[in-house]
Design a protein around this motif. Structure first.
Motif, PDB file in Angstrom:
ATOM      1  N   GLU A 270       2.583  -6.614  -4.906  1.00  0.00           N
ATOM      2  CA  GLU A 270       2.578  -5.893  -6.188  1.00  0.00           C
ATOM      3  C   GLU A 270       2.968  -6.806  -7.347  1.00  0.00           C
ATOM      4  O   GLU A 270       3.526  -6.355  -8.345  1.00  0.00           O
ATOM      5  CB  GLU A 270       3.515  -4.690  -6.101  1.00  0.00           C
ATOM      6  N   THR A 273       1.728  -5.594 -10.832  1.00  0.00           N
ATOM      7  CA  THR A 273       2.177  -4.324 -11.417  1.00  0.00           C
ATOM      8  C   THR A 273       3.691  -4.133 -11.328  1.00  0.00           C
ATOM      9  O   THR A 273       4.226  -3.195 -11.902  1.00  0.00           O
ATOM     10  CB  THR A 273       1.483  -3.148 -10.707  1.00  0.00           C
ATOM     11  N   SER A 274       4.374  -5.019 -10.608  1.00  0.00           N
ATOM     12  CA  SER A 274       5.823  -4.859 -10.447  1.00  0.00           C
ATOM     13  C   SER A 274       6.544  -4.941 -11.787  1.00  0.00           C
ATOM     14  O   SER A 274       6.158  -5.696 -12.679  1.00  0.00           O
ATOM     15  CB  SER A 274       6.349  -5.945  -9.513  1.00  0.00           C
TER      16      SER A 274
ATOM     17  N   TYR B 140       2.663   5.365 -10.535  1.00  0.00           N
ATOM     18  CA  TYR B 140       3.024   4.182  -9.738  1.00  0.00           C
ATOM     19  C   TYR B 140       3.878   4.587  -8.527  1.00  0.00           C
ATOM     20  O   TYR B 140       3.729   4.054  -7.434  1.00  0.00           O
ATOM     21  CB  TYR B 140       3.787   3.202 -10.635  1.00  0.00           C
ATOM     22  N   SER B 144       1.806   3.173  -5.525  1.00  0.00           N
ATOM     23  CA  SER B 144       2.086   1.744  -5.317  1.00  0.00           C
ATOM     24  C   SER B 144       1.974   1.392  -3.839  1.00  0.00           C
ATOM     25  O   SER B 144       2.181   2.221  -2.954  1.00  0.00           O
ATOM     26  CB  SER B 144       3.461   1.377  -5.872  1.00  0.00           C
ATOM     27  N   GLU B 145       1.648   0.132  -3.623  1.00  0.00           N
ATOM     28  CA  GLU B 145       1.338  -0.327  -2.269  1.00  0.00           C
ATOM     29  C   GLU B 145       2.543  -0.242  -1.331  1.00  0.00           C
ATOM     30  O   GLU B 145       2.433   0.180  -0.190  1.00  0.00           O
ATOM     31  CB  GLU B 145       0.835  -1.771  -2.360  1.00  0.00           C
ATOM     32  N   GLY B 148       4.611   3.780  -2.565  1.00  0.00           N
ATOM     33  CA  GLY B 148       3.920   4.964  -3.061  1.00  0.00           C
ATOM     34  C   GLY B 148       3.841   6.074  -2.023  1.00  0.00           C
ATOM     35  O   GLY B 148       3.486   5.830  -0.866  1.00  0.00           O
ATOM     36  N   TYR B 160      -4.150   0.011  -6.604  1.00  0.00           N
ATOM     37  CA  TYR B 160      -4.182  -0.778  -7.831  1.00  0.00           C
ATOM     38  C   TYR B 160      -5.092  -2.012  -7.710  1.00  0.00           C
ATOM     39  O   TYR B 160      -5.144  -2.832  -8.619  1.00  0.00           O
ATOM     40  CB  TYR B 160      -2.757  -1.204  -8.231  1.00  0.00           C
TER      41      TYR B 160
END
Lengths: 508, 310
Positions: A270, A273-274, B140, B144-145, B148, B160
């Motif tokens: 991430e 986007t982190s 998010y 999120s990976e 999430g 994303y």
């Protein structure tokens, strides 16, 4: 009663509106004469003693017959809002930085061009300094569009910083002492061992900026590389042949390296986007290392923050790429009617050690004390610390950087710090010995505005994906084909022609 | 004598109305400042904007080059993607922003308990007042990976990184956030329907569905047409927060998240402060919206004169 209240309410609303309207567009008028308004930045929080320091600056300037208003902006806001700032604030002197091109801004009349006569007349100190280090940023017509900061050399060398204890833990501390040059293959080996030793952490958590850490180039004034670059990684620093950066061997190697990092879990998936910064991740141990741009001594800042010794592994050979999109340029703002005063102040700002340190570190005795004037080392005054001091501007985007003080280290001995400072100077001197062959050339892309926009759109679409590990032979081929379709070769040819003409002129 | 009485009466009315007119004044001033005066700014699209002269003193392009800023936009390759995204999302949103709020409003109106109504109304309206920045992080947290909730439930870890999901994700979040306000508008129209019509229909044996089709929907028609025409005015604009904040500006998603508004923003905060070019994009959006409103109203007027907006 209701009617009276309603009436009063209406009147008060109208009055409030009227007051609001009268305030709209009311700008602080420049007083003319020697009053200069300049932009200034701060990091995350505005230092609380900012007014005190501004008053001290004006007290100091009073003796010299001028005065100054500093318009403060957070760096993050400033770097993205030049146009808004110029439209709303009465700026005389503005800093053009963070990848912005002063040539383009001059074309847009956001900044004024300066003649050589004006420099001779109003900036004698800068002119003198310019003999040993060219600070004049010029457009293709030879007009001066800004003055860059005076550095020993722009240090364009990316590195990987890691705790020494971690290197010990993976058995590589002896093999990789501080300052060791490493290739991307070396990094892959180090990352693999780090991941094995610390499976819950990542060797890095931020995406890698290849131009800082993997590919050494001089983009000659275009920060998105849309018009081609001098590729130092592949062709060395002697070549004046402009190439498509994205077709270079070094770039392809970088893309494959990033794909490998993601595939093996060496980088936080991430990363893009982190919301956790790379520095914070390194300090709290989520990241085992951090990518660093800039001078070797910045490693010590990390050492201070993590409370243990850190090692800096040099990825790119430092090169000197002065006074272009990467550097910091000061210019007279387009709407300013105070050009003379702005230039006179700039000249003072570039040559007066007391003034530049006052603006960077605050008031001597109040915010800092000088420990060693010869080496320019200071400490916080009266037991203050970085957290409790009311003023500290780390950026220093101006002036003759050789004379900016540094704070004494909290982890090194005094001798070590002096040694570190000397190391820093030596590194910058070394970079200066490895300069871009293009001198001060900046590409004027005005004939290809639309084409460059099309190329940039392709770069926006693909380059970040490559940096995020998205490389495959097919995607890469698609990327290069899209660049060709957007006519990058025509722009590169135009840039080459301009560079050749420039080199022919300066070589007589 | 009668005339004098009438004049006095008119004066009295005028006096009584002064307060009302005064109450209009702040809104009127605001409207002039916020909506009318900035219209002059549309001329920026035809000016060679100079920062030295200021935007409004910058010279207009000569007549033969008047559309130079527009030409520059339409010569760019990216314009196809921008127009496709802006238009297609808006078409989907226009349809869904009518169908779903109308359906929810009808269902909402069927709730008899006042307490339940208040709870549902608050729950549905709440997302409308949350900023897109916060919604971006809510998204998010779901997608999120690493952490999430939805990613883990569905076993999908590339939300994303993969643009294929985003037309759906954007639509769902748009509806979640905007449904409440749309529903309230239709509910306000439903409240105005005479309850005796439903009672009469019920006595005649009409089912709930028949009452909805033959009483409710015809009464909502005018409101639906008004909302439709207003939506057309915004067909070239997009909800900036939805397209910029929610995808966290992920590079992988740009193909499906870049709209004209995102493009203008990226231009202005990037290294291309060409105000004329960006003003041209805005002018284009406004003109297209204006033409569509006029056309739609014209067509509606032809079909059903009473339903037209003007």
């Amino acid at each position: 009663m209701k009617k009276i209240l309603s009436f009063l309410l209406c009147v008060s609303m109208i009055a409030t509106l009227a007051v609001g309207i009268s305030g709209c567009g009311k700008q602080e008028e420049s007083s003319g004469g020697r009053h200069v308004v300049m932009t200034y930045f701060y990091g995350e929080n505005l230092p609380k003693d900012i007014d005190l320091v501004e008053a001290a600056v004006n007290d100091y300037l009073k003796e010299l017959g001028s005065d100054l208003t500093m318009e403060f902006y957070p760096i993050s806001v400033y770097s993205q809002n030049y146009s808004t700032i110029l439209m709303t604030d009465p700026i005389d002197l503005m800093c053009v930085a963070f990848g912005s091109s002063p040539i383009y801004y001059a074309q847009m009349e956001m900044i004024q061009t300066i003649t050589d006569e004006e420099i001779q007349k109003f900036c004698p100190n800068i002119l003198e300094m310019n003999d040993e280090f060219d600070m004049m940023v010029r457009n293709s017509q030879g007009e001066i569009v800004g003055i860059s900061t005076r550095e020993l050399g722009f240090y364009n060398g990316g590195a990987y910083v890691i705790r020494k204890s971690d290197l010990n833990a993976i058995g590589l501390a002896d093999q990789y002492p501080d300052g060791t040059p490493v290739t991307l293959s070396d990094l892959e080996m180090i990352f693999a061992k780090l991941k094995e030793a610390f499976p819950e952490s990542y060797p890095i958590v931020s995406k890698m900026d290849e131009s800082s850490h993997a590919v050494s180039v001089d983009p000659l004034g275009n920060n998105k590389f849309a018009s081609g670059v001098l590729d130092f990684s592949t062709n060395g620093t002697e070549s004046t042949q402009i190439v498509n950066y994205y077709e270079s061997e070094a770039y392809v190697n970088f893309c494959k390296f990033m794909a490998n990092c993601y595939a093996n879990g060496w980088i936080d998936p991430e990363a893009e986007t982190s919301t956790v910064t790379k520095n914070a991740a390194f300090i709290n141990g989520v990241a085992r290392g951090v990518l660093l741009e800039g001078l070797p001594s910045l490693r010590d800042d990390f050492a201070t923050q993590v409370g243990e010794e850190c090692v800096r592994l040099q990825i790119l050979t430092p090169t000197c790429v002065p006074q272009r999109a990467e550097a910091i340029t000061w210019a007279v703002a387009g709407p300013s009617e105070n050009k003379q005063a702005a230039l006179e102040f700039l000249d003072l700002f570039w040559s007066d050690v007391k003034l530049m340190n006052l603006i960077q570190w605050g008031i001597e005795g109040t915010h800092f004390e000088i420990v060693d004037a010869e080496n320019g080392i200071i400490r916080y005054a009266d037991g203050l610390t970085a957290e409790t001091s009311g003023f500290r501007m780390g950026g220093g985007f101006y002036g003759d950087k050789r004379y900016i003080y540094v704070y004494e280290s909290t982890v090194d001995t005094y001798e070590e710090q002096v040694a570190a400072k000397q190391e820093e100077r030596a590194a910058m001197e070394a970079a200066s010995q490895n300069p871009s062959p293009a001198g001060n050339f900046i590409y004027d892309s005005s004939a290809h505005d639309v084409t460059i926009k099309n190329i940039e759109a392709v770069i926006d679409r693909y380059a970040n994906i490559m940096a995020l590990g998205g490389y495959t032979d097919e995607v890469y081929a698609e990327f290069i084909a899209a660049l060709k379709a957007a006519d990058i070769d025509t722009v590169i040819a135009d840039k080459q022609a301009q560079l050749d003409a420039y080199l022919a002129e300066i070589n007589g | 004598m009668q005339r004098k009485a009438k004049t006095l009466s008119q004066n009295g009315m005028w006096k009584r109305s002064v307060i009302t007119y005064l109450m209009i004044l702040p809104g009127l001033i605001y409207f002039i400042i916020n909506n009318i005066l900035p219209m002059y700014g549309i001329t920026l699209a035809f000016r060679n904007v100079s920062y030295k002269l200021g935007p409004l003193n910058s010279p207009l392009y000569p007549l033969e080059d008047l559309f130079v800023n527009f030409e520059m936009i339409f010569k760019q390759d990216i314009i196809g993607i921008l127009l496709r995204n802006t238009l297609l999302y808006n078409v989907v949103f226009i349809v869904l922003d009518i169908v779903i709020p109308v359906a929810v409003a009808i269902l909402f109106n069927a709730i008899e308990s006042e307490r339940s109504k208040k709870i549902f109304q608050t729950a549905i309206l709440l997302p409308n007042i949350i900023s897109w920045v916060i919604v971006g992080y809510i998204g998010y947290a779901f997608l999120s990976e690493k952490s999430g909730v939805i990613s883990h439930l569905l076993g999908v870890t590339d939300f994303y990184h993969n643009p294929i999901y985003w037309p759906f994700i954007l639509t769902v979040f748009h509806l979640w956030k905007c449904l409440g306000m749309g529903m309230v508008i239709y509910v306000s129209a439903l409240v105005g329907i005479d309850a005796s019509m439903y009672e009469a229909a019920k006595l005649d044996g009409a089912t709930w569905w028949q009452r909805t089709v033959h009483i409710t929907l015809p009464h909502l028609k005018k409101m639906i047409i008004t909302m439709f025409i207003l939506s057309l005015a915004r067909i070239m604009t997009s909800d900036f927060g939805l397209f910029y904040q929610l995808p966290m500006n992920s590079s992988y998603l740009k193909d499906v998240t870049q709209t004209l508004d995102v493009y203008v923003f990226n231009n202005l905060v990037g290294n291309d402060p060409n105000i004329g070019l960006n003003a041209a994009v805005s002018a284009f959006q406004s003109v297209v919206g204006f033409i569509l409103v006029i056309l739609a109203n014209f067509v509606i007027k032809k079909v059903d004169d009473e339903s037209a907006l003007f």
